[in-house]
Design an enzyme around this catalytic site. Structure first.
Site, PDB file in Angstrom:
ATOM      1  N   CYS A   1       1.046  -3.241 -11.773  1.00  8.79           N
ATOM      2  CA  CYS A   1       1.997  -2.149 -11.547  1.00  8.79           C
ATOM      3  C   CYS A   1       1.404  -1.165 -10.543  1.00  8.79           C
ATOM      4  CB  CYS A   1       2.269  -1.394 -12.841  1.00  8.79           C
ATOM      5  SG  CYS A   1       2.860  -2.421 -14.190  1.00  8.79           S
TER       6      CYS A   1
ATOM      7  N   CYS B   1      12.842   5.714  -4.493  1.00  4.60           N
ATOM      8  CA  CYS B   1      11.755   5.064  -3.745  1.00  4.60           C
ATOM      9  C   CYS B   1      12.110   4.784  -2.287  1.00  4.60           C
ATOM     10  CB  CYS B   1      11.357   3.761  -4.424  1.00  4.60           C
ATOM     11  SG  CYS B   1      11.241   3.868  -6.189  1.00  4.60           S
TER      12      CYS B   1
END
Lengths: 147, 389
Positions: free
Chosen positions: B204, B84
């Site tokens: 999420c 990420c």
């Protein structure tokens, strides 16, 4: 030859009894309680789990195996409803803190909504997932101690 | 990193973030070309080095992005992977080239197409060689463990966590680049499908596709290109996550704290001076913890900071003004670069409909990367930017 092959019955696969990593966990053959294997660095005495070589603290390369405490405390736990590809849900995992100042990530042998921060748990042998052949793979798990 | 000379941002680009049928290279090219054109560059041989962040789309991703822009051949293209953090790290690398005098102008790109390269229906996990992964670890679950402990220690509820989604979706309401946006109630967030207790689906980040790009250069180059609103890079920091197999406080985040401390020291700008922040809000709990880890408020005051409106318009620091990952989704290699692109546009007052008012002067970005046994995150990349005109 070809005929024989066709007729020959395919051998059934045996359940996978091999832990995915032999350095992690011991289930004694005499039936005594299973335990996690810690490794004490002979140079600096630091105990690590899992085994890390060389020792990340002093780069020592000789270790002595020590049986870790079987009982610990749940630091945090969660119920998994969407898990890894191929793993049946729900399953429960979390962190268990052991008296040796170690934190173990583990699955719990438990139903959802039953494991909480602060619970006392003990290490047991259990099935953590299926292997690539679709057979059960065993490893360590933790189970709530009935008080 | 210690800068040997000043570094500025000339131009940025970002695509829309959503599920797309356009592959990663075309998305990357779209963002890169936008960043290049907005830097007043009209020829393919001006930029001197390129870094492309990507995590899951394969090999030589950067060359694939730049080939049809006619930009392969004269410059090095380096492909950057750190889960990420890859997009943020690619911008860091471009800055490093300029800051050290290796180049006068460089580009950092983050791009990812998840939906074409990954079957849905399962959660992300670290590498299969990892012991935790073998025992069933998924990233949603690891954040859920942080949430569960935070709730245990502070008495916070799922409804409290849901406030983060509500805030970020509201910020994104008029942002054309954001995917999930607009009004959502606490009840809708809490009652959506359970993913990993206490994190429901609406807490999420979605699996989305997109790209961001940032052109960085020297002060002389800013003048040469005639950039009217240069943004100064006051600091750029990348760190790796420390390894622990011992008890630690997971309601804190050692790597974020260390990266932030270094960024504040190197930039000479403290958390109290930051007007806008894009933070790694992959899950609601993350943003809440990071208010504290980044020093926006005291340890334990994260919920108060949120409830008092300090993280939204009119507050101390507008957190996730573009809507964050909870609104954009999180194409992992792209997010870090897209965050920087959107912050630059905020500083320039170019965010019609979702512009922070008054126009901010100082912006910060934060993106972590990946997970391993014994680390909260494998990487963390942070940037400090300011208006310089």
């Amino acid at each position: 030859m070809a005929e024989t092959k066709k007729k020959g019955k395919k051998k059934e696969k045996e359940p996978d009894i091999v832990f995915f990593h032999p350095d992690l966990f011991e289930v004694p053959e005499d039936g005594s309680a299973p335990f996690l294997k810690g490794y004490r660095c002979k140079k600096c005495n630091q105990i690590d789990f899992p085994k890390i070589s060389p020792c990340p603290n002093c780069w020592g390369e000789e270790f002595e195996m020590v049986a870790l405490s079987r009982e610990g405390t749940v630091y945090s736990a969660t119920d998994i409803y969407i898990g890894q590809a191929g793993m049946e849900t729900p399953y429960v995992f979390g962190y268990v803190d052991l008296p040796e100042d170690l934190r173990i990530f583990a699955q719990f042998e438990a139903d959802v909504e039953t494991i909480n921060c602060g619970d006392k748990v003990e290490v047991v042998e259990g099935i953590i997932r299926m292997n690539n052949d679709g057979l059960p793979l065993k490893s360590y798990k933790f189970k709530k101690i009935n008080e | 990193m210690k800068f040997q000379r000043d570094v500025y941002i000339a131009g940025v680009g970002e695509t829309d973030f959503k599920r797309q049928k356009t592959d990663f290279d075309a998305l990357g090219r779209q963002a890169a070309f936008q960043a290049i054109k907005s830097s007043n560059i009209d020829k393919p041989d001006i930029i001197q080095s390129a870094y492309v962040g990507n995590a899951t789309n394969g090999l030589v991703t950067g060359q694939t992005v730049f080939t049809s822009l006619g930009m392969c051949g004269h410059m090095p293209i380096i492909n950057v992977e750190s889960a990420c953090s890859a997009g943020g790290m690619s911008v860091y690398c471009a800055i490093k080239d300029v800051a050290t005098g290796l180049t006068d102008i460089s580009i950092g790109v983050g791009t990812e197409n998840h939906s074409m390269h990954r079957a849905s229906g399962s959660a992300f996990s670290p590498a299969m060689t990892d012991i935790e992964t073998m025992h069933g670890a998924v990233m949603t679950g690891k954040y859920a463990l942080r949430a569960r402990r935070y709730m245990y220690e502070t008495g916070a509820t799922i409804e409290d966590l849901a406030l983060i989604t509500v805030k970020n979706r509201k910020h994104a309401a008029n942002n054309p680049h954001a995917w999930f946006k607009g009004d959502i109630s606490v009840e809708e967030v809490v009652n959506s499908r359970m993913v990993a207790y206490p994190l429901t689906l609406q807490q999420c980040c979605g699996i989305s596709d997109g790209a961001g790009a940032v052109v960085v250069c020297t002060k002389e180059m800013i003048k040469k290109l005639g950039i009217e609103k240069p943004v100064k890079v006051n600091g750029s920091v990348v760190r790796s996550g420390p390894y622990h197999n011992r008890p630690r406080d997971i309601t804190a985040d050692d790597i974020t704290e260390a990266t932030a401390e270094q960024l504040y020291e190197e930039s000479g700008i403290g958390p109290e001076d930051v007007d806008i922040l894009e933070v790694h809000d992959a899950f609601t709990i993350a943003e809440l913890l990071y208010y504290e880890c980044l020093g926006l408020c005291k340890k334990g005051d994260g919920l108060k900071f949120l409830r008092d409106g300090q993280a939204t318009y009119g507050g101390q620091c507008v957190v996730s003004p573009r809507g964050g990952m909870l609104s954009y989704g999180h194409p992992i290699g792209a997010s870090g670069a897209a965050m920087i692109a959107s912050q630059v546009k905020q500083l320039r007052g170019e965010c019609n409909g979702y512009q922070v008012d008054p126009i901010p002067k100082i912006a910060m970005t934060h993106v972590t990367g990946g997970g391993l046994s014994g680390t909260e995150h494998a990487a963390c990349t942070m940037h400090m930017l300011s208006a310089a005109w």
